[in-house]
Design an enzyme around this catalytic site. Structure first.
Site, PDB file in Angstrom:
ATOM      1  N   GLU A   1     -14.004   3.961  -6.544  1.00 31.48           N
ATOM      2  CA  GLU A   1     -14.663   4.622  -6.707  1.00 31.48           C
ATOM      3  C   GLU A   1     -14.351   5.671  -7.430  1.00 31.48           C
ATOM      4  O   GLU A   1     -14.249   6.753  -6.855  1.00 31.48           O
ATOM      5  CB  GLU A   1     -14.341   5.110  -4.933  1.00 31.48           C
ATOM      6  CG  GLU A   1     -14.633   3.756  -3.801  1.00 31.48           C
ATOM      7  CD  GLU A   1     -14.762   3.959  -2.610  1.00 31.48           C
ATOM      8  OE1 GLU A   1     -14.132   5.285  -2.495  1.00 31.48           O
ATOM      9  OE2 GLU A   1     -15.191   3.885  -1.335  1.00 31.48           O
TER      10      GLU A   1
ATOM     11  N   GLU B   1     -17.037  -2.889   0.635  1.00 26.85           N
ATOM     12  CA  GLU B   1     -15.809  -2.733   1.056  1.00 26.85           C
ATOM     13  C   GLU B   1     -17.130  -1.756   2.496  1.00 26.85           C
ATOM     14  O   GLU B   1     -18.071  -0.614   2.247  1.00 26.85           O
ATOM     15  CB  GLU B   1     -15.552  -1.103   1.286  1.00 26.85           C
ATOM     16  CG  GLU B   1     -13.601  -1.257   0.091  1.00 26.85           C
ATOM     17  CD  GLU B   1     -12.809   0.435  -0.243  1.00 26.85           C
ATOM     18  OE1 GLU B   1     -12.959   0.752   0.552  1.00 26.85           O
ATOM     19  OE2 GLU B   1     -12.701   0.070  -1.132  1.00 26.85           O
TER      20      GLU B   1
HETATM   21  C1  FCB Z   1     -12.938   3.940   0.663  1.00 25.25           C
HETATM   22  C2  FCB Z   1     -11.291   3.621   0.572  1.00 25.25           C
HETATM   23  C3  FCB Z   1     -10.299   3.336   0.723  1.00 25.25           C
HETATM   24  C4  FCB Z   1      -9.955   3.210   1.868  1.00 25.25           C
HETATM   25  C5  FCB Z   1     -11.920   3.879   2.495  1.00 25.25           C
HETATM   26  C6  FCB Z   1     -12.156   4.392   4.030  1.00 25.25           C
HETATM   27  O1  FCB Z   1     -12.508   5.425   0.146  1.00 25.25           O
HETATM   28  O2  FCB Z   1     -12.190   3.340  -1.681  1.00 25.25           O
HETATM   29  O3  FCB Z   1      -9.394   2.842  -0.254  1.00 25.25           O
HETATM   30  O4  FCB Z   1      -9.999   4.661   2.574  1.00 25.25           O
HETATM   31  O5  FCB Z   1     -12.670   4.590   1.861  1.00 25.25           O
END
Ligand code: FCB
Length: 461
Positions: A165, A359
């Protein structure tokens, strides 16, 4: 929805070094920007820090055993740069490297495939002291770090992600100041965004040069699923601007070897983009093997500032608007179709490029009952609905290869400290006891059934 996941589709979970490891001074590790930031008064809710976190550094064997119990095929974790390179320069700290080498062996010994993220936001403080991501030199230092990891762990690790990210690193770190290094300077944010992309490009080259054949190289983005707050012209405009600053800023260099002319025009009063040098875009668009996609919630934006809404980082006059129900404890709207639509949209950026959901997950205020159980039905429902959303994208023809839940463990949730729990495993931060939540059991079932989503017989979603 059962049976929609292709053979070979991989189920897993993700974490990040600073969020779980703790042991911040063990084995020669030195501070990262997140150590500095979390110790800055007022920066983190409740004054929390990652000093101890889940103490995963000392408890990784127990954590890997839990992964095996869940049936995870893949585990995505990140490397703390300052464990491996605690001082400026190329001299490797063997103790730091040994930790990751042992973790990798432990995972492989349990049949779990290690996926390494090189950079999940914890820049060495010694590089920040020289300008951090606003200094072009940092990109080269990242490539040196990538070479070292490729050389030392590439024999056993099949998959490497350069950055997690970069939008957060650039814009939350340098424009809104919510994340380390805590700057509020739009020009610095665009400079950082470019140097992060350059680091990715140089990192891809370093990884290709140092890894044996057959290893995957990728980047993970959190592209924003943006919607205007209303049909009014000004809110449509806000959505277009947020798309430029949230998405095109990364997607155009990565997938089209160009800067978006609309972005350059929209940011003319902030930056002249002179930091983009000849050859950079060619490097940044180096071929990768898959795109990592992180998704939690859509972004609703408008021109008018609203209560409980933040300015959109990086550009003036665009504001995030509050979400509608259902929402998670983060105030994030639950909208699984957003994930389907995002995967479909991204499949047009570089046709043929596979994707992995690196994620996806949800925070809820879990409670441990008298029998030590955590009935987190909302998280199980979130999970099932998003697994179904991935299935829907696959059905629409998108090449998605895996799904990794965020997160394996409750952990240090950046500016929110320990107040937000995203784990499918509960962590008691006073005792470090781990307890499988009901959502962890639901995920194990999903994995065992290779993708059983909302059709699970006992599901009450
Ligand atoms: C993302 C991050 C991760 C975590 C989630 C909830 O943006 O990559 O580390 O904090 O959010």
């Amino acid at each position: 929805m059962t049976g929609l996941f292709p053979e070979g589709f991989r189920w897993g979970a993700a974490t990040a070094a600073y969020q779980i490891e703790g042991a911040v001074a063990a084995g020669g590790r030195t501070p990262s920007i997140w150590d500095t930031f979390s110790h800055t008064p007022g920066a983190i809710l409740g004054g929390d820090t990652g000093d101890v976190a889940c103490d995963h550094y000392h408890r990784y064997r127990e954590d890997v055993a839990l992964m095996a119990k869940l049936g995870l095929a893949d585990y995505r974790f990140s490397i703390s740069w300052t464990r491996v390179l605690p001082v400026d320069g190329r001299s490797v700290n063997q103790a730091g490297l040994d930790f990751y080498s042992e973790l990798v062996d432990e995972l492989l010994g349990h049949g779990v495939r290690p996926l390494i993220t090189l950079y999940h936001w914890d820049l060495p403080q010694y590089l920040q002291d020289r300008g951090g991501w606003t200094n072009r030199e940092t990109a080269q230092r990242f490539a040196d770090f990538a070479s070292i990891i490729a050389e030392r762990l590439g024999d056993r690790v099949p998959s490497f992600t350069t950055l997690n990210e970069p939008w957060c690193s650039a814009f939350l770190g340098h424009a809104s100041g919510e994340h380390a290094p805590g700057l509020r300077d739009n020009a610095a944010a665009f400079t950082a965004a470019h140097h992060l992309l350059l680091a990715h490009g140089l990192g891809v080259q370093a990884l290709r040069a140092g890894l044996p054949a057959g290893r995957d190289v990728s980047i993970t983005l959190n592209p924003a699923v943006i919607r205007p707050a209303s049909a009014a012209q000004q809110d449509q405009e806000a959505a277009e601007l947020a798309d430029l600053v949230g998405n095109r800023v990364f997607l155009d260099p990565l997938f089209h070897a160009r800067l978006s002319p609309e972005l350059v025009a929209a940011t003319a009063s902030v930056t002249d983009w002179a930091f983009v040098r000849e050859g950079d875009l060619g490097l940044i668009s180096s071929p990768i093997d898959f795109l990592g996609v992180n998704y939690y919630t859509p972004a609703i934006v408008g021109r008018a500032p609203v209560e409980q809404g933040n300015p959109w980082p990086g550009i003036d006059g665009v504001f995030a608007h509050p979400h509608t129900d259902p929402q998670t404890a983060m105030g994030w709207q639950v909208e699984p179709e957003g994930l389907t639509n995002l995967l479909i949209a991204l499949s047009h950026e570089r046709p043929g490029l596979p994707m992995v959901v690196t994620e996806n997950g949800s925070a809820y205020p879990d409670t441990v009952d008298a029998h030590g159980q955590i009935f987190d039905g909302e998280r199980s429902c979130y999970l099932r609905a998003h697994v179904d959303a991935v299935a829907a994208a696959i059905q629409a023809g998108v090449d998605v290869r895996g799904y990794l839940v965020w997160s394996l463990l409750d952990n240090f949730e950046w500016a929110w400290g320990y107040s937000q729990r995203f784990g499918i495993i509960h962590v008691d931060f006073a005792t470090q006891e781990r307890r499988l939540k009901e959502s962890g059991k639901a995920y194990a079932q999903i994995i065992a059934a290779h993708g059983l989503g909302s059709d699970t017989p006992d599901s009450s979603c």
